[in-house]
Design an enzyme around this catalytic site. Structure first.
Site, PDB file in Angstrom:
ATOM      1  N   CYS A 116      32.239 -50.547 -99.259  1.00 49.99           N
ATOM      2  CA  CYS A 116      32.009 -51.547 -98.766  1.00 49.99           C
ATOM      3  C   CYS A 116      30.886 -51.549 -97.454  1.00 49.99           C
ATOM      4  CB  CYS A 116      33.074 -52.432 -98.454  1.00 49.99           C
ATOM      5  SG  CYS A 116      32.766 -54.273 -98.161  1.00 49.99           S
TER       6      CYS A 116
ATOM      7  N   HIS B  58      35.312 -52.808-103.639  1.00 49.33           N
ATOM      8  CA  HIS B  58      36.656 -52.235-102.868  1.00 49.33           C
ATOM      9  C   HIS B  58      37.592 -51.487-104.100  1.00 49.33           C
ATOM     10  CE1 HIS B  58      36.345 -53.967 -98.893  1.00 49.33           C
ATOM     11  NE2 HIS B  58      35.717 -54.946 -99.509  1.00 49.33           N
TER      12      HIS B  58
ATOM     13  N   GLU C 115      40.288 -49.752-103.600  1.00 48.36           N
ATOM     14  CA  GLU C 115      41.553 -50.148-103.329  1.00 48.36           C
ATOM     15  C   GLU C 115      42.052 -51.421-103.574  1.00 48.36           C
ATOM     16  OE1 GLU C 115      39.655 -51.917 -99.653  1.00 48.36           O
ATOM     17  OE2 GLU C 115      39.218 -50.319-101.312  1.00 48.36           O
TER      18      GLU C 115
END
Length: 203
Positions: free
Chosen positions: A83, A183, A185
Site C-alpha cells: 500500500c 493489501h 493481509e
C-alpha cells in the site's frame, strides 16, 4: 527465515505479521532496529496514511532507510512494499504537497481523479491483471483501499494493473524489489498465496 516488518508508526503491523506467519514465515520481527533489518532474510514495508507523513516517519526512524538499502542493494534481500509502503518506492508523491520518496522505482504517486461514476477512494475487491511476467504476480482478486496511484516512469516495472475508471497500477517491481497497492493481509486466499510466493522467492 526471518522477515523484518518495518515499524515506523505507519502500518497495521499486527495483521500483516499474522498474515506472514500464516503464509509460512518462521519468524516475523516487527522492528525499527537497523541491525536486524540489514540482516533479515526478507523485508516488508507496510504503510497506511498520507505519503508525506509516512515518508517523514520512515526518515525519522534512525538508520532504517540505510539498513533497508543495505539489505536490498548489497545483500540482495527480497523486499516487499504494501500500500503506502509500495508508494514510498516512488521518486515523489503528490499528496498534501509534493514529497520526495525513496526513489527505488522511478515514478510519481498521483491522486486518483474522481468522476461521476468513479468513487474515490478505490475501496474493496478488484481484479489483479498481470502486466509484466513475474513469479509473484498472478491473476486474481485482491482488496484495495487507496486514493492515490503509482504512475511508474518505466512501464516494464509495472508488474500488475487493476481497473478503476481506467488502468491503475496494482504492483511494481525490479530486481529483488516488489510493491503492491493491494493489501495481501486483507485479501484472504489470494493474499496468503501471494505472501507465500514472496517468502519462497529466490530472485
Amino acid at each position: 527465515m526471518t522477515v523484518a516488518l518495518i515499524d515506523y508508526g505507519a502500518g497495521n503491523l499486527r495483521s500483516v505479521a499474522n498474515a506472514l506467519a500464516a503464509a509460512g514465515a518462521d519468524t516475523v520481527a516487527i522492528t525499527a532496529d537497523p541491525e536486524r533489518i540489514a540482516r533479515a532474510d526478507r523485508i516488508v514495508l507496510p504503510g497506511v496514511g498520507a505519503f508525506g507523513a509516512c515518508m517523514s516517519g520512515l526518515l525519522a526512524a534512525n538508520g532504517v532507510v540505510e539498513a533497508m538499502a543495505e539489505a536490498v542493494a548489497l545483500r540482495g534481500r527480497p523486499f516487499l512494499g504494501v500500500c503506502v509502503g509500495m508508494q514510498l518506492l516512488a521518486d515523489r508523491g503528490i499528496e498534501l504537497g509534493d514529497h520526495k520518496g525513496l526513489g527505488w522505482i522511478p515514478g510519481t504517486v498521483r491522486p486518483i481523479a474522481p468522476g461521476p461514476a468513479l468513487r474515490v477512494p478505490h475501496m474493496g475487491w478488484n481484479d489483479v491483471h498481470a502486466a509484466t511476467p513475474h513469479p509473484l504476480l498472478v491473476p486474481g482478486e485482491a482488496y484495495f483501499l487507496h486514493s492515490f496511484a503509482f504512475d511508474a516512469a518505466d512501464p516494464a516495472q509495472v508488474l500488475a494493473r487493476t481497473d478503476h475508471g481506467g488502468a491503475i497500477t496494482a504492483a511494481v517491481g525490479r530486481d529483488t524489489i516488489v510493491g503492491v497497492q493491494f493489501h495481501p493481509e486483507k485479501s484472504q486466499a489470494y493474499g496468503l498465496a501471494f505472501l507465500s510466493r514472496f517468502l519462497e522467492w529466490r530472485p
